[in-house]
Design an enzyme around this catalytic site. Structure first.
Site, PDB file in Angstrom:
ATOM      1  N   GLU A 171       2.771  12.772  -5.356  1.00 37.67           N
ATOM      2  CA  GLU A 171       2.298  12.751  -3.973  1.00 37.67           C
ATOM      3  C   GLU A 171       3.171  13.682  -3.127  1.00 37.67           C
ATOM      4  OE1 GLU A 171       2.835   9.218  -1.401  1.00 37.67           O
ATOM      5  OE2 GLU A 171       0.699   9.420  -0.960  1.00 37.67           O
ATOM      6  N   GLU A 209       0.883  -1.169   0.000  1.00 39.82           N
ATOM      7  CA  GLU A 209       0.000   0.000   0.000  1.00 39.82           C
ATOM      8  C   GLU A 209       0.914   1.209   0.000  1.00 39.82           C
ATOM      9  OE1 GLU A 209      -1.603   2.991   0.741  1.00 39.82           O
ATOM     10  OE2 GLU A 209      -2.166   2.315   2.756  1.00 39.82           O
TER      11      GLU A 209
HETATM   12  P1  NAP Z   1       9.331   4.708   3.769  1.00 37.59           P
HETATM   13  O1  NAP Z   1      10.812   4.880   3.784  1.00 37.59           O
HETATM   14  O2  NAP Z   1       8.727   3.925   2.673  1.00 37.59           O
HETATM   15  O3  NAP Z   1       8.940   4.095   5.201  1.00 37.59           O
HETATM   16  C1  NAP Z   1       7.924   3.143   5.435  1.00 37.59           C
HETATM   17  C2  NAP Z   1       8.463   1.994   6.278  1.00 37.59           C
HETATM   18  O4  NAP Z   1       9.446   1.278   5.531  1.00 37.59           O
HETATM   19  C3  NAP Z   1       9.157   2.434   7.565  1.00 37.59           C
HETATM   20  O5  NAP Z   1       8.922   1.481   8.570  1.00 37.59           O
HETATM   21  C4  NAP Z   1      10.605   2.416   7.146  1.00 37.59           C
HETATM   22  O6  NAP Z   1      11.489   2.330   8.236  1.00 37.59           O
HETATM   23  C5  NAP Z   1      10.647   1.182   6.287  1.00 37.59           C
HETATM   24  N1  NAP Z   1      11.789   1.100   5.383  1.00 37.59           N
HETATM   25  C6  NAP Z   1      12.567   2.097   4.891  1.00 37.59           C
HETATM   26  N2  NAP Z   1      13.538   1.603   4.098  1.00 37.59           N
HETATM   27  C7  NAP Z   1      13.378   0.261   4.072  1.00 37.59           C
HETATM   28  C8  NAP Z   1      14.060  -0.810   3.428  1.00 37.59           C
HETATM   29  N3  NAP Z   1      15.124  -0.599   2.658  1.00 37.59           N
HETATM   30  N4  NAP Z   1      13.597  -2.073   3.621  1.00 37.59           N
HETATM   31  C9  NAP Z   1      12.529  -2.305   4.397  1.00 37.59           C
HETATM   32  N5  NAP Z   1      11.864  -1.339   5.045  1.00 37.59           N
HETATM   33  C10 NAP Z   1      12.266  -0.070   4.886  1.00 37.59           C
HETATM   34  O7  NAP Z   1       8.631   6.111   3.783  1.00 37.59           O
HETATM   35  P2  NAP Z   1       9.202   7.500   4.400  1.00 37.59           P
HETATM   36  O8  NAP Z   1      10.611   7.699   4.006  1.00 37.59           O
HETATM   37  O9  NAP Z   1       8.870   7.511   5.829  1.00 37.59           O
HETATM   38  O10 NAP Z   1       8.307   8.549   3.620  1.00 37.59           O
HETATM   39  C11 NAP Z   1       8.618   8.930   2.293  1.00 37.59           C
HETATM   40  C12 NAP Z   1       7.373   9.077   1.442  1.00 37.59           C
HETATM   41  O11 NAP Z   1       6.670   7.838   1.424  1.00 37.59           O
HETATM   42  C13 NAP Z   1       6.341  10.059   1.947  1.00 37.59           C
HETATM   43  O12 NAP Z   1       6.618  11.358   1.584  1.00 37.59           O
HETATM   44  C14 NAP Z   1       5.082   9.546   1.308  1.00 37.59           C
HETATM   45  O13 NAP Z   1       4.984  10.015  -0.011  1.00 37.59           O
HETATM   46  C15 NAP Z   1       5.283   8.054   1.299  1.00 37.59           C
HETATM   47  N6  NAP Z   1       4.596   7.397   2.439  1.00 37.59           N
HETATM   48  C16 NAP Z   1       3.420   6.798   2.218  1.00 37.59           C
HETATM   49  C17 NAP Z   1       2.750   6.221   3.274  1.00 37.59           C
HETATM   50  C18 NAP Z   1       1.437   5.553   3.084  1.00 37.59           C
HETATM   51  O14 NAP Z   1       0.646   5.486   4.031  1.00 37.59           O
HETATM   52  N7  NAP Z   1       1.180   4.987   1.931  1.00 37.59           N
HETATM   53  C19 NAP Z   1       3.264   6.271   4.555  1.00 37.59           C
HETATM   54  C20 NAP Z   1       4.505   6.876   4.761  1.00 37.59           C
HETATM   55  C21 NAP Z   1       5.149   7.443   3.691  1.00 37.59           C
HETATM   56  P3  NAP Z   1      12.133   3.649   8.920  1.00 37.59           P
HETATM   57  O15 NAP Z   1      11.214   4.781   8.675  1.00 37.59           O
HETATM   58  O16 NAP Z   1      12.226   3.263  10.340  1.00 37.59           O
HETATM   59  O17 NAP Z   1      13.473   3.850   8.287  1.00 37.59           O
END
Ligand code: NAP
Ligand code: MG
Length: 491
Positions: free
Chosen positions: A393, A260
């Protein structure tokens, strides 16, 4: 960097990783600071879980699934445990809401609603556990065939920081209802309620190894979980970029995944829309959680004849909005981190530089601490269709208003991004509503309503860059189980 933020006296110390119903120190020995984004202060620490911790958690889950007490429970007993967990979440609502509000920088009333929704997830899946079953399949004479739903095994779960508690309910609820043993990696930026819920699950009576949580960095603990050969399925909510890594890791291990990944969801206002009903919903759907909601209504598509009226109603609401501290009942809270704030501000600055008109801008409550990560809500329009605001987004309180000509144009525009998650259609014409709803890409379409984040009962998920698979509702029980066909020859 986090090290530069002031540290509060009496910091909540890191508890460790929750494995086998116990707090286990991370083998890294390291802790990560937890920042209150509305204040810009460090108020807690969490363990920096690593690959070794993930190994231990997966082993605990495997043992629970393969012959441990968890594997011997009936569906009814699993349902009762989920109901008990729901009750414990409700009993601890004020504590959990206060933690969630501070950890995420969201208004306290929103955090309360989140915890209520979390309890509701466990209640819904608790009730569903023994009401979801396979069927008998007609076959050749002399054969009896059943299709049984069975758990997948050990399921991995990686969740984001925007709704930590709700995401836990949403993803663990159906996995546990079906009898999987779970390992969850919450987001480093906000995971305190997740850790508390794991502890409550133990209190509810879940046997060892059913619920394991390893906090830590995404590229360490998250990647180790996604790549682990000991998991049988992975559920991920977050960015499309990390979604690709998760799906690649799943492909290497030949397991399934549900992704998602957000969206750029449209709300379509036709010229016969009830604007008095629509406008408050349009505004709420983008400022909810300061726009950090996968299903945020980030675009409002307005039919030309009502453009002026709709825009002036939206402007009036937007200019009155104030971002502020969770306890001060603000219209919206802060952004989750300095990094995300910078990202959102980058979108706003570029749009302004490119001459995209600002329709209205809200403000920041003067009482809000200067160190908090606030972004005043803003609505731009008319946003040119080739501008980033029309299709990228932002994940912040930024609404893009775009005019359209007719029904076909509205559908083309609504479907004209790489995403497809949810949509809203506002019209008094029932035939048009259904016609348009059927053409829109995504997992949910609302007519004269919009449900960013709501509706535990409603299957939810996306297509293309918004991800695939469905969570929520009964549909999630299919995701977290597999069908086994048993063929018995009886003559
Ligand atoms: P993200 O990096 O995708 O984080 C989501 C989850 O994935 C967190 O638990 C994160 O851990 C983990 N993660 C990060 N790198 C990973 C890897 N290499 N392998 C496995 N898991 C990993 O998202 P973000 O950096 O927080 O946000 C960036 C953008 O993502 C936002 O601006 C938004 O556009 C989008 N986003 C979407 C949603 C949604 O509900 N669909 C939610 C959040 C963000 P850590 O954060 O602990 O490093
Ligand atoms: Mg935080």
């Amino acid at each position: 960097m986090a090290e530069n933020y002031p540290r509060e006296a009496g910091l909540r110390p890191a508890q460790g990783c929750f494995i086998n119903n116990r707090w286990e120190p991370s083998s890294s020995g390291a802790a990560l600071p937890v920042i209150a984004p509305a204040e810009g202060v460090i108020f807690a620490e969490i363990a920096a879980g690593n690959a070794q911790d993930v190994n231990r958690a997966v082993a605990a889950a495997r043992a629970a699934f393969e012959g441990g007490p968890w594997s011997r429970l009936t569906a009814t007993e699993r349902g009762r445990l989920l109901m008990r967990l729901s009750q414990l979440v409700t009993d601890n609502l004020e504590e959990l809401a206060a933690i969630e509000a501070r950890d995420c920088g969201k208004p306290l009333r929103a955090a309360r609603a989140d915890i209520q929704a979390t309890a509701r997830y466990f209640e819904f899946y608790g009730g569903a556990a023994d009401k979801f079953h396979g069927e008998q399949i007609p076959f050749m004479n002399g054969y009896y065939v059943t299709g049984e739903r069975e758990p997948l095994g050990v399921t991995g779960h990686v969740i984001p920081w925007n709704y930590p508690a709700q995401m836990t309910g949403r993803t663990l609820g159906p996995a546990l209802a079906m009898g999987n043993a779970t390992v969850l990696k919450p987001a480093e930026d906000a995971c305190l309620t997740v850790l508390r819920i794991a502890e409550l699950a133990a209190g509810a009576g879940f046997p060892e190894g059913a619920v394991n949580v390893v906090p830590g960095l995404g590229h360490e603990a998250g990647a180790a979980l996604a790549e682990h050969p000991g998991i049988d399925f992975i559920s991920f909510t977050g960015s499309p970029q990390v979604g690709t890594l998760i799906q690649t890791a799943a492909a290497r291990n030949h397991i399934g995944c549900v992704l998602e990944l957000g969206g750029k969801s449209p709300q379509i206002l036709f010229d016969d829309a009830d604007l008095d009903a629509a406008v408050p919903v349009v505004v709420a759907a983008i400022i909810q959680n300061a726009g950090q909601t996968c299903s945020a209504g980030a675009r409002v598509l307005i039919q030309r004849p009502i453009w002026d009226r709709a825009v002036s109603l939206i402007a009036a609401k937007f200019s009155a909005l104030k971002a502020g501290l969770p306890d001060d009942e603000p219209d919206l809270g802060s952004i989750i981190s300095a990094r995300q704030k910078e990202r959102v501000e980058g979108f706003i600055a570029r749009a302004k530089e490119q001459g995209v008109p600002v329709i209205a801008e809200g403000g920041i409550d003067p009482k809000a601490p200067a160190g908090g990560f606030y972004v005043p809500p803003v609505v731009f329009g008319p946003v040119p269709r080739d501008n980033a605001l029309a299709f990228d987004e932002v994940f912040g309180p930024v609404l893009a208003a775009i005019p359209f000509e007719d029904e076909a144009d509205a559908v083309a525009l609504a479907n004209g991004t790489e995403y497809g998650l949810i949509a809203g259609v506002w019209t008094r014409d029932g035939s048009r509503a259904l016609r348009v709803a059927r053409q829109l890409r995504g997992g949910q379409v609302y007519v004269n309503a919009y449900g960013a984040g709501g509706g535990i009962e409603l299957p939810f998920g996306g297509t293309r860059k918004s991800g695939h698979g469905r969570e929520k509702g009964f549909e999630a029980l299919y995701e977290f189980s597999a069908l086994k066909t048993i063929v018995i020859k009886h003559d």
